[in-house]
Design a protein around this motif. Structure first.
Motif, PDB file in Angstrom:
ATOM      1  N   ARG A   1      24.841   8.213  30.767  1.00  0.00           N
ATOM      2  CA  ARG A   1      25.717   9.358  30.584  1.00  0.00           C
ATOM      3  C   ARG A   1      26.145   9.924  31.935  1.00  0.00           C
ATOM      4  O   ARG A   1      25.310  10.260  32.774  1.00  0.00           O
ATOM      5  CB  ARG A   1      25.027  10.451  29.760  1.00  0.00           C
ATOM      6  CG  ARG A   1      25.943  11.624  29.399  1.00  0.00           C
ATOM      7  CD  ARG A   1      25.219  12.636  28.521  1.00  0.00           C
ATOM      8  NE  ARG A   1      24.796  12.044  27.268  1.00  0.00           N
ATOM      9  CZ  ARG A   1      25.579  11.911  26.203  1.00  0.00           C
ATOM     10  NH1 ARG A   1      26.838  12.308  26.244  1.00  0.00           N
ATOM     11  NH2 ARG A   1      25.120  11.364  25.091  1.00  0.00           N
TER      12      ARG A   1
ATOM     13  N   ALA B   1      35.430  18.602  27.450  1.00  0.00           N
ATOM     14  CA  ALA B   1      34.198  19.155  28.003  1.00  0.00           C
ATOM     15  C   ALA B   1      33.075  19.243  26.989  1.00  0.00           C
ATOM     16  O   ALA B   1      31.910  19.040  27.320  1.00  0.00           O
ATOM     17  CB  ALA B   1      34.487  20.530  28.591  1.00  0.00           C
TER      18      ALA B   1
ATOM     19  N   CYS C   1      36.433  15.431  39.841  1.00  0.00           N
ATOM     20  CA  CYS C   1      36.031  15.016  38.495  1.00  0.00           C
ATOM     21  C   CYS C   1      35.290  13.675  38.525  1.00  0.00           C
ATOM     22  O   CYS C   1      35.871  12.624  38.789  1.00  0.00           O
ATOM     23  CB  CYS C   1      37.270  14.907  37.604  1.00  0.00           C
ATOM     24  SG  CYS C   1      36.878  14.430  35.912  1.00  0.00           S
ATOM     25  N   ASN C   2      34.002  13.705  38.220  1.00  0.00           N
ATOM     26  CA  ASN C   2      33.191  12.486  38.182  1.00  0.00           C
ATOM     27  C   ASN C   2      33.711  11.495  37.158  1.00  0.00           C
ATOM     28  O   ASN C   2      33.751  10.279  37.394  1.00  0.00           O
ATOM     29  CB  ASN C   2      31.739  12.830  37.844  1.00  0.00           C
ATOM     30  CG  ASN C   2      31.041  13.588  38.942  1.00  0.00           C
ATOM     31  OD1 ASN C   2      31.508  13.633  40.079  1.00  0.00           O
ATOM     32  ND2 ASN C   2      29.913  14.200  38.620  1.00  0.00           N
ATOM     33  N   ILE C   3      34.109  12.001  35.994  1.00  0.00           N
ATOM     34  CA  ILE C   3      34.491  11.120  34.901  1.00  0.00           C
ATOM     35  C   ILE C   3      35.787  10.380  35.224  1.00  0.00           C
ATOM     36  O   ILE C   3      35.896   9.168  35.003  1.00  0.00           O
ATOM     37  CB  ILE C   3      34.619  11.927  33.590  1.00  0.00           C
ATOM     38  CG1 ILE C   3      33.226  12.436  33.170  1.00  0.00           C
ATOM     39  CG2 ILE C   3      35.243  11.094  32.485  1.00  0.00           C
ATOM     40  CD1 ILE C   3      33.251  13.403  32.015  1.00  0.00           C
TER      41      ILE C   3
ATOM     42  N   ARG D   1      27.940  12.972  33.705  1.00  0.00           N
ATOM     43  CA  ARG D   1      28.307  14.366  33.459  1.00  0.00           C
ATOM     44  C   ARG D   1      29.234  14.858  34.560  1.00  0.00           C
ATOM     45  O   ARG D   1      29.344  14.268  35.622  1.00  0.00           O
ATOM     46  CB  ARG D   1      27.052  15.238  33.366  1.00  0.00           C
ATOM     47  CG  ARG D   1      26.110  14.806  32.255  1.00  0.00           C
ATOM     48  CD  ARG D   1      24.927  15.748  32.124  1.00  0.00           C
ATOM     49  NE  ARG D   1      23.984  15.299  31.112  1.00  0.00           N
ATOM     50  CZ  ARG D   1      24.104  15.530  29.814  1.00  0.00           C
ATOM     51  NH1 ARG D   1      25.146  16.221  29.361  1.00  0.00           N
ATOM     52  NH2 ARG D   1      23.210  15.096  28.957  1.00  0.00           N
ATOM     53  N   ASP D   2      29.887  15.957  34.286  1.00  0.00           N
ATOM     54  CA  ASP D   2      30.849  16.505  35.225  1.00  0.00           C
ATOM     55  C   ASP D   2      30.655  18.004  35.344  1.00  0.00           C
ATOM     56  O   ASP D   2      30.865  18.741  34.381  1.00  0.00           O
ATOM     57  CB  ASP D   2      32.276  16.188  34.759  1.00  0.00           C
ATOM     58  CG  ASP D   2      33.261  16.273  35.904  1.00  0.00           C
ATOM     59  OD1 ASP D   2      33.242  17.289  36.604  1.00  0.00           O
ATOM     60  OD2 ASP D   2      34.032  15.317  36.093  1.00  0.00           O
ATOM     61  N   GLY D   3      30.232  18.438  36.523  1.00  0.00           N
ATOM     62  CA  GLY D   3      29.975  19.857  36.715  1.00  0.00           C
ATOM     63  C   GLY D   3      31.209  20.661  37.034  1.00  0.00           C
ATOM     64  O   GLY D   3      31.181  21.886  36.988  1.00  0.00           O
TER      65      GLY D   3
ATOM     66  N   GLN E   1      32.095  17.319  24.805  1.00  0.00           N
ATOM     67  CA  GLN E   1      31.342  16.092  24.584  1.00  0.00           C
ATOM     68  C   GLN E   1      30.275  15.868  25.657  1.00  0.00           C
ATOM     69  O   GLN E   1      29.481  14.946  25.550  1.00  0.00           O
ATOM     70  CB  GLN E   1      32.294  14.889  24.546  1.00  0.00           C
ATOM     71  CG  GLN E   1      33.193  14.890  23.320  1.00  0.00           C
ATOM     72  CD  GLN E   1      34.016  13.634  23.222  1.00  0.00           C
ATOM     73  OE1 GLN E   1      33.761  12.644  23.903  1.00  0.00           O
ATOM     74  NE2 GLN E   1      35.035  13.660  22.363  1.00  0.00           N
ATOM     75  N   LYS E   2      30.297  16.689  26.696  1.00  0.00           N
ATOM     76  CA  LYS E   2      29.241  16.693  27.713  1.00  0.00           C
ATOM     77  C   LYS E   2      29.064  15.353  28.399  1.00  0.00           C
ATOM     78  O   LYS E   2      27.955  14.879  28.601  1.00  0.00           O
ATOM     79  CB  LYS E   2      27.915  17.159  27.110  1.00  0.00           C
ATOM     80  CG  LYS E   2      27.961  18.583  26.583  1.00  0.00           C
ATOM     81  CD  LYS E   2      26.621  19.019  26.039  1.00  0.00           C
ATOM     82  CE  LYS E   2      26.687  20.461  25.542  1.00  0.00           C
ATOM     83  NZ  LYS E   2      25.403  20.919  24.992  1.00  0.00           N
ATOM     84  N   GLY E   3      30.168  14.738  28.736  1.00  0.00           N
ATOM     85  CA  GLY E   3      30.045  13.566  29.567  1.00  0.00           C
ATOM     86  C   GLY E   3      30.640  12.305  28.978  1.00  0.00           C
ATOM     87  O   GLY E   3      31.139  12.271  27.862  1.00  0.00           O
TER      88      GLY E   3
END
Length: 509
Positions: free
Chosen positions: A271, A260, A295-297, A273-275, A262-264
């Motif tokens: 980039r 987390a 999870c977007n990533i 990101r994942d909220g 690393q912010k994305g």
């Protein structure tokens, strides 16, 4: 002297040959023209006669429709939705029961023609099925016109009304269907409109003008022709593509999935990101965990591992990329705009990664996303959607329309893995935070919420797809509320209420 006479006659011979050639060419041209006319007449009178003689915009059809009593339209419980009366002049007038079904049933107007099922089945409703040539069309409406056919729908007026009432003053759509048959139980779009006012000759002009000028676009059937960014709903399509292609298994994790702090994730300078992911405290998620926290990533990496071409091809098995075969016109859902040079028509890996979690150039209809949920629910088998279950009456063309499989999209075991993942997204400890209200009390429920970010200062679109019960699904649903906020705030609770209403009407499993 002989030579002189021969030379003198040469220009005359050339003129004679030229005239003969011109006559020959003219004859050939005339013969070709008559051949084209004969072929055209033969085509129109024999091959294409049925289509021309029953087309809704054919003047012959329009003329006879003024006197013809159209067949009735009823819901699955035989509640009437549309019927015909005669006015003081003996001309037919269509009467509609409820605005809630206006986008499905449509209208039949002397001034504005037809829309909805009234247009799709215009010939059958008028009794023109099998009528043949133009002359026979008029003959049918002489002293003894044939009986028109009626339509019996899979729609449940009670669920349709509940969906419209649940959407309230918001613009949006609801699609509810039986995933094992493809039968549509609710196909709601808001705002609705008064089809009777459009059909009534005394009010049609004013009513139609007001509807056409309304910025809320009440004439737009959002459930079938509305196209929206899907947000996180598309992660289920990416999961289907990844599993069916063998690019992933349900246990796949990604070592390169960043923690987390690393912010994305950066893909080609973009980039992601994942909220949701940071609050889990975990960095390695599998299909189940990634779906539960949306999870977007993880899904971006799955899309990259699957590849652009395979993602587009698998989406095509679900109905993307072409109109859905249905009783009503449908807009085309797309994974990408297709203008890029990378596999699948993506511009680059950044666009592929973005599309994999539902952003970028991805656009879908509510009906399309209901079919995605239905496919997962039905162990990977996509049934062809339909809302007309029978054409009723004594005329030609009366028949029952049986359920029909469309595609085996993915193996049952892969679909069951997604069922479990979507159940965790609704019932899991973390998933409950994002799908509040979607759970049907006492019934195992699966689903996925979506928040479609649109940019600017407005609220995002609120999405939810789901089904219940998980192991023996009887109902699948898609809900979108335009500018409704996060998926768990508006669409998920509405979907839960509507599925609960279904079980109240049809009994708990």
């Amino acid at each position: 002297m002989i030579v002189h006479r021969t030379a003198a006659r040469e220009p005359e011979r050339r003129r004679s040959r030229s005239i003969g050639a011109n006559v020959f060419r003219t004859g050939i041209a005339i013969a070709c023209a008559f051949s084209v006319l004969a072929l055209g007449a033969g085509w129109w009178q024999v091959v294409d006669a049925q289509r021309l003689s029953t087309a809704p915009d054919n003047p012959a059809v329009i003329a006879v429709a003024r006197r013809a009593i159209r067949g009735p339209i009823v819901d699955r419980n035989d509640a009437w939705l549309a019927r015909s009366d005669r006015d003081a002049n003996g001309e037919a007038t269509r009467v509609y029961r409820d605005d809630a079904v206006s986008h499905v049933v449509g209208y039949a107007s002397r001034r504005y023609g037809t829309a909805g099922l009234e247009r799709t089945y215009n010939a059958e409703l008028l009794g023109l099925a099998g009528s043949g040539t133009f002359g026979q069309v008029f003959d049918k409406f002489g002293q003894e016109p044939e009986k028109p056919l009626g339509l019996k729908l899979s729609l449940d007026l009670r669920l349709q009304r509940a969906a419209v009432q649940g959407l309230g003053s918001d613009k949006g759509a609801v699609v509810m269907l039986d995933p094992t048959t493809g039968e549509i139980l609710a196909l709601a779009s808001t705002p609705t409109y008064d089809a009777g006012a459009v059909a009534d000759p005394d009010t049609s002009a004013a009513a139609f003008d007001a509807l056409a000028d309304d910025p809320a676009k009440p004439l737009l059937p959002r459930a079938t022709l509305g196209r929206y960014v899907p947000g996180s709903l598309f992660k289920i399509v990416t999961g289907i593509a990844g599993l069916d292609s063998g690019a992933i298994t349900p246990e796949t994790t990604y070592a390169q999935q960043p923690p987390a702090e690393q912010k994305g994730l950066v893909v080609d300078g973009f980039r992601i990101r994942d909220g949701h992911h940071p609050q889990t405290g975990e960095t390695e998620l599998d299909l189940y965990g990634a779906t539960e926290v949306s999870c977007n990533i993880w899904y971006a990496l799955t899309g990259l591992q699957t590849g652009g071409q395979r993602l587009v091809d698998e989406a095509g098995e679900l109905g993307f990329g072409a109109p859905i075969p249905f009783d009503l016109p449908t807009a085309i859902s797309q994974v990408t705009g297709g203008g890029g040079s990378a596999p699948g028509g993506f511009a680059d890996d950044a666009e592929l990664a973005s599309a994999s979690f539902g952003q970028g150039e991805t656009f879908v209809t509510p009906l399309q996303m209901a079919l995605v949920a239905s496919t997962v629910a039905n162990d990977g088998v996509l049934m062809k959607p339909h809302v007309v279950t029978a054409l009723t009456g004594d005329g030609p063309g009366a028949r029952t329309i049986a359920p029909e499989p469309w595609h085996q999209v993915l193996p049952a075991q892969d679909a069951q893995a997604l069922q479990r993942a979507m159940q965790q997204a609704v019932e899991g400890r973390l998933g409950r935070q994002f799908t509040a209200g979607a759970k049907v009390p006492g019934i195992p429920t699966a689903g996925k919420s979506g928040t479609a970010e649109l940019g600017g200062s407005g609220e995002p679109h609120s999405w939810f797809i789901g089904f219940a019960p998980v192991e023996q699904p009887r109902i699948a649903i898609a809900v979108i509320v335009e500018r409704g906020g996060r998926g768990g705030e508006r669409a998920a609770p509405l979907a839960g209420d509507l599925m609960e209403r279904y079980f109240q009407l049809y009994g708990n499993p």
